[in-house]
Every structure is written in C-alpha cells, then in structure tokens.
Design a protein around this motif. Sequence first.
Motif, mmCIF file in Angstrom:
data_model
loop_
_atom_site.group_PDB
_atom_site.id
_atom_site.type_symbol
_atom_site.label_atom_id
_atom_site.label_comp_id
_atom_site.label_asym_id
_atom_site.label_seq_id
_atom_site.Cartn_x
_atom_site.Cartn_y
_atom_site.Cartn_z
ATOM 1 N N ASN A 2 0.840 -1.185 0.000
ATOM 2 C CA ASN A 2 0.000 0.000 0.000
ATOM 3 C C ASN A 2 0.887 1.252 0.000
ATOM 4 N N THR A 3 0.701 2.138 -0.982
ATOM 5 C CA THR A 3 1.549 3.316 -1.109
ATOM 6 C C THR A 3 0.985 4.530 -0.378
ATOM 7 N N LYS A 4 -0.099 4.391 0.338
ATOM 8 C CA LYS A 4 -0.656 5.496 1.098
ATOM 9 C C LYS A 4 0.392 6.001 2.083
ATOM 10 N N PRO A 5 0.668 7.327 2.100
ATOM 11 C CA PRO A 5 1.732 7.839 2.965
ATOM 12 C C PRO A 5 1.409 7.655 4.440
ATOM 13 N N LEU A 6 2.442 7.507 5.222
ATOM 14 C CA LEU A 6 2.272 7.394 6.658
ATOM 15 C C LEU A 6 1.757 8.710 7.224
ATOM 16 N N LEU A 249 6.498 -4.224 30.046
ATOM 17 C CA LEU A 249 5.424 -4.818 29.251
ATOM 18 C C LEU A 249 4.543 -5.710 30.111
ATOM 19 N N ALA A 250 3.249 -5.738 29.765
ATOM 20 C CA ALA A 250 2.310 -6.628 30.446
ATOM 21 C C ALA A 250 2.333 -8.018 29.837
ATOM 22 N N ASP A 251 2.645 -8.103 28.537
ATOM 23 C CA ASP A 251 2.647 -9.401 27.867
ATOM 24 C C ASP A 251 3.444 -9.297 26.571
ATOM 25 N N VAL A 252 4.047 -10.412 26.204
ATOM 26 C CA VAL A 252 4.698 -10.560 24.899
ATOM 27 C C VAL A 252 4.361 -11.956 24.412
ATOM 28 N N ARG A 253 3.950 -12.071 23.151
ATOM 29 C CA ARG A 253 3.618 -13.401 22.639
ATOM 30 C C ARG A 253 3.781 -13.435 21.127
ATOM 31 N N TRP A 254 3.802 -14.662 20.608
ATOM 32 C CA TRP A 254 3.910 -14.880 19.160
ATOM 33 C C TRP A 254 2.515 -14.980 18.550
ATOM 34 N N PHE A 255 2.364 -14.399 17.365
ATOM 35 C CA PHE A 255 1.102 -14.453 16.634
ATOM 36 C C PHE A 255 1.355 -15.033 15.246
ATOM 37 N N THR A 256 0.450 -15.894 14.816
ATOM 38 C CA THR A 256 0.560 -16.470 13.479
ATOM 39 C C THR A 256 0.089 -15.455 12.434
ATOM 40 N N ARG A 257 0.422 -15.722 11.190
ATOM 41 C CA ARG A 257 -0.034 -14.857 10.103
ATOM 42 C C ARG A 257 -1.561 -14.797 10.055
ATOM 43 N N ALA A 258 -2.207 -15.928 10.270
ATOM 44 C CA ALA A 258 -3.672 -15.960 10.240
ATOM 45 C C ALA A 258 -4.260 -15.098 11.350
ATOM 46 N N GLU A 259 -3.641 -15.120 12.525
ATOM 47 C CA GLU A 259 -4.145 -14.311 13.640
ATOM 48 C C GLU A 259 -3.965 -12.818 13.365
ATOM 49 N N PRO A 276 -3.546 1.607 16.133
ATOM 50 C CA PRO A 276 -4.376 2.597 15.426
ATOM 51 C C PRO A 276 -3.819 2.887 14.039
ATOM 52 N N PRO A 277 -4.676 3.266 13.089
ATOM 53 C CA PRO A 277 -4.242 3.449 11.697
ATOM 54 C C PRO A 277 -3.201 4.538 11.504
ATOM 55 N N HIS A 278 -3.128 5.512 12.411
ATOM 56 C CA HIS A 278 -2.141 6.578 12.255
ATOM 57 C C HIS A 278 -0.746 6.146 12.689
ATOM 58 N N ALA A 279 -0.627 5.025 13.377
ATOM 59 C CA ALA A 279 0.661 4.597 13.910
ATOM 60 C C ALA A 279 1.437 3.780 12.882
ATOM 61 N N ILE A 280 2.749 3.906 12.895
ATOM 62 C CA ILE A 280 3.578 3.159 11.956
ATOM 63 C C ILE A 280 3.465 1.653 12.200
ATOM 64 N N ALA A 281 3.119 1.244 13.433
ATOM 65 C CA ALA A 281 2.967 -0.185 13.712
ATOM 66 C C ALA A 281 1.894 -0.804 12.824
ATOM 67 N N ASN A 282 0.825 -0.062 12.565
ATOM 68 C CA ASN A 282 -0.225 -0.553 11.673
ATOM 69 C C ASN A 282 0.331 -0.748 10.265
ATOM 70 N N TYR A 283 1.093 0.220 9.796
ATOM 71 C CA TYR A 283 1.726 0.149 8.475
ATOM 72 C C TYR A 283 2.665 -1.058 8.392
ATOM 73 N N LEU A 284 3.431 -1.291 9.451
ATOM 74 C CA LEU A 284 4.379 -2.406 9.445
ATOM 75 C C LEU A 284 3.661 -3.752 9.364
ATOM 76 N N LEU A 289 2.132 -8.580 6.147
ATOM 77 C CA LEU A 289 1.095 -9.448 5.587
ATOM 78 C C LEU A 289 1.168 -9.494 4.063
ATOM 79 N N GLU A 290 1.633 -8.404 3.452
ATOM 80 C CA GLU A 290 1.679 -8.343 1.997
ATOM 81 C C GLU A 290 2.952 -8.957 1.404
ATOM 82 N N ARG A 291 3.864 -9.326 2.267
ATOM 83 C CA ARG A 291 5.085 -9.996 1.757
ATOM 84 C C ARG A 291 4.730 -11.394 1.238
#
Length: 292
Positions: A2-6, A249-259, A276-284, A289-291
């Motif tokens: 997605n080329t939408k700017p951050l 941190l309160a928790d750290v865990r592994w998540f599958t691609r499906a999750e 949230p959509p404004h955060a770079i974490a959402n972009y990452l 997922l698109e790889r």
Amino acid sequence: MNTKPLAFTGSRLDRADNIRADADALAALTNWRARLLLLDGLMPRMDDHGALAWGTLADAVDDAELVFLGLDEGKACFAAVPQHGDARPRMANPALWAAMQALSPDDLAIYGGARSVTDWHARHRFCAACGGPTKLAKGGWQRTCSSCNTEHFPRTDPVTIMLVEHDGKLLLGRGLGWPDRAYSALAGFVEPGESIEEAVAREVLEESGITVSDVSYIASQPWPFPSQLMIGCHATATSEDITIDTTELADVRWFTRAEVQAAMDGDVDAPMNTPPPHAIANYLLKWWLERV
C-alpha cells in the motif's frame, strides 16, 4: 505494498531553509499575505470544513514568538509558540486523538511539524549550558542563549519499532496499562553510541529475552508527541523462548499470520486488536502481511 503515505508525512509546505537564515528575506514575508496556523495551545483549530484553520499574523498574541513553517504557494506560513508545552503521550489526550482522525493527511502533516517545533520552543526557553533566557532565531529553527550565545536546535528523538519474525510468526507486545487485546510491535529509544541495528537487538532482548539477527529497515514516521522519529525495522529471531520484562510490558507473545490477518480484517474473535491506523505499527503489519 500500500503506497498510502504514513500519517504526519507528505506536507505540501516548502520548508525554504534558505530563507530561515536570511533575516531580511524573512522580514519581507511577514506581511498581510502571511498565514498563521491557529492553535489553542498545541491543539489544532478546525474550520467549518474540518480542515486546519488559518488566520493572519494579526491574530497572533502580542509579543508571541512566531515559527516560520515554510511556504505554501508563495505565502509564508507561521505558527505561534504557546505559553506551555506538552510532553504527554498522545493517548493522554482524547481530544487530540479525535482531531488526528478528522484531519486530512496533508493537514495532519502540517500540524505534526508545527506541533513538534512549537512545543520544543515552549519547553526550551532557558539555556541548558548557563540557565540564561533563550530567544528564537533562524525563523524558529534555532534558539540562542542571550547570556552565553549557545545555540540550541529542535530535537527529534530516534525510536526503533520492529517486527520480530520466527518461522512465519510475529512477536508483539502489550504495554503496561493497555487494554487486554491491544498488541503492537516492540519499540524503544536509540541510545547514545548505538546504531539502529544495535538498538533493535538490545530493545528486543531487554523486553522479551529474545536475540535477533538480520535487522533491516522498512520505513520511518515523524511522531509529534512530543517529537520522535519512529524507525520501522524487521528482524529475525533466533528462538521463540520469551522472558518478559514485566517492568515495561504486560505481555509478549507470538502471533501467526492468520491471527494477524484476522485482527487487521477487524475480526472480533481475533486474539489481538490492531494498532491505530495513524501509527507506523499498523503500516508495518500491513507490510508484513503483503510480503510473499
């Protein structure tokens, strides 16, 4: 991808750095055509169309320090330094979050830059070297001590934020005080004497007990709360054995691609909520997922 700017990137303003150091050129721009970004403290004002509200320099409070933001189609744009700064995180101000959601990407980029630099001025009115009063210089992109002439410049704090992967799964964490299903990429400040790669490895090890290799850069985002540069990275974990730093941190865990995909699709039964959509974490997460 997605080329939408951050969020907070893509400002239309010409920063016109050559004008900042030219007092005569800058003075010539402070005329009736100049525009003033209207703020309530550090909060943006909105016009009737939900866009950033602009006035003229006549709207500035007497003796207010004015920061030159840049040129918009030849018109000089300024913002006034508020009486007080605000170093609180974005989450501490629900009204600010609502404004972020309402502004267009272009307006959000202008506001983010203005907020960062005016907030810095409000919190740096005295010299760190001698304690003397400082005054605005170079159009607001410097402060100079009136006593010892030390020059101070707006700061940006680098922060690494990283997706850690192992066998097709992602390592995500939940901060202290976050809602139960709120997970995001691990993150931390780059310390003096560190490279980006070293900061990624140290932060992941400190927070999760996991060592990483093959750190690579993905994207970056200015984050004006108060003024950070989020440096998005990807790293490969050497194992999946987690040891949580419960002081951060309160928790750290592994998540599958499906999750992760289910969460990004808005599935209420997903084991996590997305950043949230404004955060770079959402972009990452979208990038991952698109790889192929």
